[in-house]
Design an enzyme around this catalytic site. Structure first.
Site, mmCIF file in Angstrom:
data_model
loop_
_atom_site.group_PDB
_atom_site.id
_atom_site.type_symbol
_atom_site.label_atom_id
_atom_site.label_comp_id
_atom_site.label_asym_id
_atom_site.label_seq_id
_atom_site.Cartn_x
_atom_site.Cartn_y
_atom_site.Cartn_z
ATOM 1 N N CYS A 29 94.736 76.155 54.199
ATOM 2 C CA CYS A 29 94.743 74.885 53.495
ATOM 3 C C CYS A 29 93.393 74.616 52.818
ATOM 4 O O CYS A 29 93.063 75.269 51.846
ATOM 5 C CB CYS A 29 95.146 73.758 54.449
ATOM 6 N N GLU B 6 100.588 77.040 61.797
ATOM 7 C CA GLU B 6 100.653 76.748 63.235
ATOM 8 C C GLU B 6 101.980 76.116 63.642
ATOM 9 O O GLU B 6 102.250 75.946 64.828
ATOM 10 C CB GLU B 6 99.487 75.844 63.646
ATOM 11 N N HIS C 122 100.175 75.596 56.376
ATOM 12 C CA HIS C 122 99.870 75.457 57.801
ATOM 13 C C HIS C 122 100.740 76.404 58.634
ATOM 14 O O HIS C 122 101.920 76.106 58.869
ATOM 15 C CB HIS C 122 100.110 74.015 58.250
#
Length: 380
Positions: A264, A356, A354
């Site tokens: 990001c 995760e 992202h």
């Protein structure tokens, strides 16, 4: 921001955009006034992770999903210690949470943390307006004695813009902390916190990585004091054009040839470190359903995004940079925005989204394994 945490369900509220468009509704969360950049998120789930993502600092988030709050708020899913959005806009808030994990309602949590919101808004019309006109400054005003429309619009136009905003140090940790590896420790990573989400170091810890999370202001000496096998640059808020210190720090890491991974905001920092420019998107990418192609494999991923700026790099040619050859590794299939970079002569890569998966799909989890492979290769 001026707020009150008293009950808001029947209190009138007004949303005012800087171009003069006005939407009326009811207060949701805290009662008062707040300002920020109006953006929309297309995720149908994961609102708790969105609210607590530091990347949303100084943004007023409009939810495109019409029904929000049905799973309440729990004590496990927060991505940081607080809500970071400046304001929250929903159409139909849930009256009663229906999840066994819920500890309180979303309305109660917003009120407790002083976050001013508005409900009963035609979020479809608002989203269409932002798509056509672009993200812009906005104010939410609520209470039984509201200012006149001219006064509210003047206040909105006095609020700071996102362009030129240097925000990462406002959301990052001020003290280094360690997330220990799960099981056998295999590597040590220095993670530069530009607005990191809690799940990110956890995903690395799952892979046997001991993660040292450092402040955004960390020096190169502080980074290498932990003897890292790799360096990670996190997500975060603000305009990457202001991030001169993280860019200088990343260049020092690249010069040493340490395996590097950025996500990001970290992708934008890598772009600048390589000599590319950055620019503001018209309305950005936000949500957990954005299609991205990994050009190194040809696979298409459904990914989680929150970015209003992007890297200006050539899509179809390998570029020469001060650190060797670089290419665009990932691209958004909606609009061809650069979603990833990789160096061909040094162990460094980044993505604009992202991986995760908090909240969001798990399609991009392999990127953490790719980072592990870089560190294994360097050690070998």
């Amino acid at each position: 921001m001026k707020t009150s945490t008293r009950g808001a369900a029947r209190v009138p509220a007004v949303l005012v955009l800087e171009d003069g468009r006005i939407f009326r509704g009811r207060a949701y969360g805290a009662v008062g006034e707040t300002f920020g950049e109006a953006v929309f998120s297309t995720g149908m789930t994961g609102y708790q992770e969105t609210l607590t993502d530091p990347s949303y600092h100084r943004q007023v988030v409009v939810m495109t999903a019409p029904h929000v709050g049905n799973t309440g708020v729990n004590d496990e899913d927060a991505e940081s210690a607080r809500i970071w959005v400046s304001g929250y806009v929903v159409r139909d808030p849930a009256r009663v949470p229906s999840s066994w994990r819920s500890r309180r309602t979303l309305d109660e949590e917003l009120a407790a943390q002083g976050v001013v919101g508005i409900s009963g808004v035609d979020t479809r019309a608002l989203t269409r307006h932002l798509r056509e006109r672009g993200a812009m400054r906005v104010g939410i005003f609520s209470g039984n004695a509201l200012p006149d429309e001219g006064t509210m619009l003047a206040e909105v136009r006095q609020a700071p813009e996102m362009t030129g905003a240097d925000l990462s140090a406002e959301v990052a940790t001020t003290e280094t902390y360690v997330v220990p590896a799960q099981g056998e420790k295999k590597f040590t990573v220095a993670a530069v916190d530009l607005g990191i989400k809690g799940m990110t170091p956890y995903r690395m810890a799952e892979r046997g990585i001991e993660v040292h999370v450092l402040p955004a202001t960390a020096s190169v000496e502080e980074v290498y004091a932990v003897n890292p096998d790799g360096v990670f640059f996190s997500n975060g808020p603000g305009d990457p054009a202001t991030a001169d210190h993280p860019v200088a720090l990343m260049r020092a890491v690249l010069e040493r040839g340490t395996p590097l991974f950025g996500i990001c905001f970290g992708n934008q920092i890598l772009g600048r470190a390589l000599g590319f420019g950055t620019y503001k998107l018209k309305y950005g990418h936000r949500g957990i359903n954005q299609p991205v192609q990994d050009r190194t494999t040809g696979k298409v991923e459904v990914t989680a995004h929150n970015h209003g700026f992007a890297v200006d790099a050539p899509l179809d040619t390998v570029a020469d940079t001060p650190f060797g050859r670089a290419e665009v590794s990932h691209v958004c299939l909606n609009d061809n925005v650069v979603e990833g970079l990789q160096l061909l002569d040094k162990p460094a890569f980044s993505v604009q989204y992202h991986p995760e998966a908090a909240a969001g799909p798990h399609d991009a989890a392999y990127l953490f394994d790719r980072f592990v492979s870089l560190m294994e290769g360097q050690r070998a």
